[in-house]
Design a protein around this motif. Sequence first.
Motif, PDB file in Angstrom:
ATOM      1  N   VAL A  45       0.768  -1.081   0.158  1.00 26.92           N
ATOM      2  CA  VAL A  45      -0.004   0.013   0.051  1.00 26.92           C
ATOM      3  C   VAL A  45       0.817   1.290  -0.071  1.00 26.92           C
ATOM      4  O   VAL A  45       0.755   2.157  -0.663  1.00 26.92           O
ATOM      5  CB  VAL A  45      -1.036  -0.156   1.140  1.00 26.92           C
ATOM      6  CG1 VAL A  45      -1.761   1.385   1.380  1.00 26.92           C
ATOM      7  CG2 VAL A  45      -1.856  -1.216   1.148  1.00 26.92           C
ATOM      8  N   ASN A  47       3.634   1.504  -0.969  1.00 23.21           N
ATOM      9  CA  ASN A  47       4.483   1.687  -2.433  1.00 23.21           C
ATOM     10  C   ASN A  47       3.765   2.646  -3.701  1.00 23.21           C
ATOM     11  O   ASN A  47       3.859   3.233  -4.349  1.00 23.21           O
ATOM     12  CB  ASN A  47       4.859   0.433  -3.077  1.00 23.21           C
ATOM     13  CG  ASN A  47       6.181  -0.090  -2.096  1.00 23.21           C
ATOM     14  OD1 ASN A  47       6.859   0.621  -1.650  1.00 23.21           O
ATOM     15  ND2 ASN A  47       6.519  -1.357  -2.258  1.00 23.21           N
ATOM     16  N   ARG A  48       2.191   2.112  -3.475  1.00 25.32           N
ATOM     17  CA  ARG A  48       1.336   2.600  -4.272  1.00 25.32           C
ATOM     18  C   ARG A  48       1.212   4.169  -3.817  1.00 25.32           C
ATOM     19  O   ARG A  48       1.193   5.061  -4.867  1.00 25.32           O
ATOM     20  CB  ARG A  48       0.125   2.008  -4.150  1.00 25.32           C
ATOM     21  CG  ARG A  48      -0.189   0.550  -4.984  1.00 25.32           C
ATOM     22  CD  ARG A  48      -1.364  -0.013  -4.968  1.00 25.32           C
ATOM     23  NE  ARG A  48      -1.398  -1.352  -5.426  1.00 25.32           N
ATOM     24  CZ  ARG A  48      -1.656  -2.615  -4.819  1.00 25.32           C
ATOM     25  NH1 ARG A  48      -1.954  -2.410  -3.307  1.00 25.32           N
ATOM     26  NH2 ARG A  48      -1.402  -3.716  -5.362  1.00 25.32           N
ATOM     27  N   LEU A  49       1.290   4.495  -2.601  1.00 24.45           N
ATOM     28  CA  LEU A  49       0.830   5.657  -2.291  1.00 24.45           C
ATOM     29  C   LEU A  49       2.083   6.751  -2.580  1.00 24.45           C
ATOM     30  O   LEU A  49       2.022   7.673  -2.526  1.00 24.45           O
ATOM     31  CB  LEU A  49       0.567   5.839  -0.643  1.00 24.45           C
ATOM     32  CG  LEU A  49       0.152   7.066  -0.073  1.00 24.45           C
ATOM     33  CD1 LEU A  49      -1.191   7.439  -0.622  1.00 24.45           C
ATOM     34  CD2 LEU A  49       0.065   6.816   1.519  1.00 24.45           C
ATOM     35  N   ARG A  51       3.916   6.931  -5.093  1.00 23.31           N
ATOM     36  CA  ARG A  51       4.118   7.188  -6.349  1.00 23.31           C
ATOM     37  C   ARG A  51       3.187   8.645  -6.600  1.00 23.31           C
ATOM     38  O   ARG A  51       3.386   9.452  -7.467  1.00 23.31           O
ATOM     39  CB  ARG A  51       3.514   6.464  -7.263  1.00 23.31           C
ATOM     40  CG  ARG A  51       4.194   4.939  -7.132  1.00 23.31           C
ATOM     41  CD  ARG A  51       3.553   3.720  -8.319  1.00 23.31           C
ATOM     42  NE  ARG A  51       3.622   4.551  -9.362  1.00 23.31           N
ATOM     43  CZ  ARG A  51       3.153   3.990 -10.668  1.00 23.31           C
ATOM     44  NH1 ARG A  51       2.253   3.010 -10.476  1.00 23.31           N
ATOM     45  NH2 ARG A  51       3.425   4.391 -11.875  1.00 23.31           N
ATOM     46  N   PHE A  93      -5.421   9.515  -1.373  1.00 24.39           N
ATOM     47  CA  PHE A  93      -4.849   8.695  -2.182  1.00 24.39           C
ATOM     48  C   PHE A  93      -4.642   7.562  -1.482  1.00 24.39           C
ATOM     49  O   PHE A  93      -4.629   6.251  -1.832  1.00 24.39           O
ATOM     50  CB  PHE A  93      -3.748   9.092  -2.395  1.00 24.39           C
ATOM     51  CG  PHE A  93      -3.583  10.480  -3.043  1.00 24.39           C
ATOM     52  CD1 PHE A  93      -4.625  11.000  -3.954  1.00 24.39           C
ATOM     53  CD2 PHE A  93      -2.990  11.638  -2.828  1.00 24.39           C
ATOM     54  CE1 PHE A  93      -4.792  12.005  -4.644  1.00 24.39           C
ATOM     55  CE2 PHE A  93      -3.051  12.809  -3.654  1.00 24.39           C
ATOM     56  CZ  PHE A  93      -3.688  13.048  -4.450  1.00 24.39           C
ATOM     57  N   LEU A  94      -4.535   7.365  -0.129  1.00 25.79           N
ATOM     58  CA  LEU A  94      -4.488   6.235   0.753  1.00 25.79           C
ATOM     59  C   LEU A  94      -5.539   5.517   0.777  1.00 25.79           C
ATOM     60  O   LEU A  94      -5.745   4.211   0.587  1.00 25.79           O
ATOM     61  CB  LEU A  94      -4.058   6.491   2.418  1.00 25.79           C
ATOM     62  CG  LEU A  94      -4.032   5.619   3.258  1.00 25.79           C
ATOM     63  CD1 LEU A  94      -3.093   4.412   3.004  1.00 25.79           C
ATOM     64  CD2 LEU A  94      -4.014   6.087   4.772  1.00 25.79           C
ATOM     65  N   ALA A  97      -5.471   3.386  -2.287  1.00 30.83           N
ATOM     66  CA  ALA A  97      -4.423   2.530  -2.427  1.00 30.83           C
ATOM     67  C   ALA A  97      -5.021   1.352  -1.530  1.00 30.83           C
ATOM     68  O   ALA A  97      -4.830   0.179  -1.930  1.00 30.83           O
ATOM     69  CB  ALA A  97      -3.386   2.735  -1.831  1.00 30.83           C
ATOM     70  N   VAL A 100      -7.733  -0.789  -3.524  1.00 31.36           N
ATOM     71  CA  VAL A 100      -7.068  -1.614  -4.493  1.00 31.36           C
ATOM     72  C   VAL A 100      -6.749  -3.058  -3.966  1.00 31.36           C
ATOM     73  O   VAL A 100      -6.718  -4.095  -4.311  1.00 31.36           O
ATOM     74  CB  VAL A 100      -5.760  -1.035  -5.250  1.00 31.36           C
ATOM     75  CG1 VAL A 100      -4.865  -1.762  -6.126  1.00 31.36           C
ATOM     76  CG2 VAL A 100      -6.114   0.164  -6.079  1.00 31.36           C
ATOM     77  N   ALA A 101      -6.227  -2.744  -2.692  1.00 28.58           N
ATOM     78  CA  ALA A 101      -5.623  -4.122  -1.860  1.00 28.58           C
ATOM     79  C   ALA A 101      -6.597  -5.155  -1.354  1.00 28.58           C
ATOM     80  O   ALA A 101      -6.436  -6.079  -1.161  1.00 28.58           O
ATOM     81  CB  ALA A 101      -4.672  -3.654  -0.877  1.00 28.58           C
ATOM     82  N   GLU A 125       0.064   8.693 -12.568  1.00 27.23           N
ATOM     83  CA  GLU A 125       0.013   7.808 -11.485  1.00 27.23           C
ATOM     84  C   GLU A 125      -1.403   7.530 -10.727  1.00 27.23           C
ATOM     85  O   GLU A 125      -1.666   6.460 -10.651  1.00 27.23           O
ATOM     86  CB  GLU A 125       0.855   8.106 -10.378  1.00 27.23           C
ATOM     87  CG  GLU A 125       2.741   8.026 -10.929  1.00 27.23           C
ATOM     88  CD  GLU A 125       3.203   9.007 -11.726  1.00 27.23           C
ATOM     89  OE1 GLU A 125       2.293  10.082 -11.952  1.00 27.23           O
ATOM     90  OE2 GLU A 125       4.458   9.186 -11.762  1.00 27.23           O
ATOM     91  N   LEU A 129      -3.621   4.053 -10.806  1.00 32.18           N
ATOM     92  CA  LEU A 129      -4.253   3.718  -9.432  1.00 32.18           C
ATOM     93  C   LEU A 129      -5.633   3.451  -9.719  1.00 32.18           C
ATOM     94  O   LEU A 129      -6.295   2.182  -9.277  1.00 32.18           O
ATOM     95  CB  LEU A 129      -4.076   4.728  -8.524  1.00 32.18           C
ATOM     96  CG  LEU A 129      -4.463   4.420  -6.990  1.00 32.18           C
ATOM     97  CD1 LEU A 129      -3.634   2.817  -6.577  1.00 32.18           C
ATOM     98  CD2 LEU A 129      -4.184   5.525  -6.042  1.00 32.18           C
TER      99      LEU A 129
END
Length: 204
Positions: A45, A47-49, A51, A93-94, A97, A100-101, A125, A129
Motif C-alpha cells: 500500500v 509503495n502505491r501511495l 508514487r 490517495f491512501l 490504495a 485496490v488491495a 500515476e 491507480l
Amino acid sequence: MHRSDRFQTTPIITGAGGHIPATLYRLATRAERDGKEMADVYAAVANRLARLVPIRSLEVEVDDVRQMLTVVAQERSGVRLPAAALSDGTLRFLTLAVLVADPEQRGLICIEEPENGIHPARMVEMTELLQMLAVEPTTMPDDENPLRQVIVATHSPVFVQLQQPENILFAQEVKIRTKAGTIARTLRFLADDSCLRSCPLTGR
C-alpha cells in the motif's frame, strides 16, 4: 478519514473514506494467517501511495489499552505522522490504495474529482491507480481481480486526455419538458469518441 478506529469497528471502508485503519489491519492480519508478513501488506500500500505523495512507509499501530487502531505514515524525511496529521489529499490517495488491495471491496465505486490535491505531473500515476481499482474485463473476476466498476467525475482536462476514448462519457446539460409541462434540467451523456475532437476540453 483522519480518525483512528476501535477494535470492534466494521473493517470496510465507507463511502466517505472512513475506517482505513480497521480495513488495512484486517488485510494485514489476514495475510499473517495465510503465512505471509503483515509488513508486506503495509509495504504494498505504501509503495502505491509513494508514487503520489512523499510517503516512505506506513503501518497500523495497535493500542491494546485504548483498543484503538491508528494509521501511522513515515515521510521520506523520516518524520512519523498519525493519520490525523496527514493532509486530506494524502488520505484520499491512501483510501484508493487500500481499496485496490482489498478483494472484499466490490461493486460500483464512484469518485468525485480525484485530481483535487494532486500535482498535474502526478496525474498519470493517479490514472494508473484508478485503473488498478477497476476490474480487468478480459480476465475472470476473482480475489486477484475483484468485480469493481469505477465511475469518476472530473473537471480536469489533463485527466480526461489521459483516458482511452472508450472510457469517457461527456455530460451535457439539457432542458426537457416534464409530463407536468414544466421545464427541467437534466444531463445527456455522450459516448461518441468524436467528442474528443469536437468538444473543447474546458472542464465543464
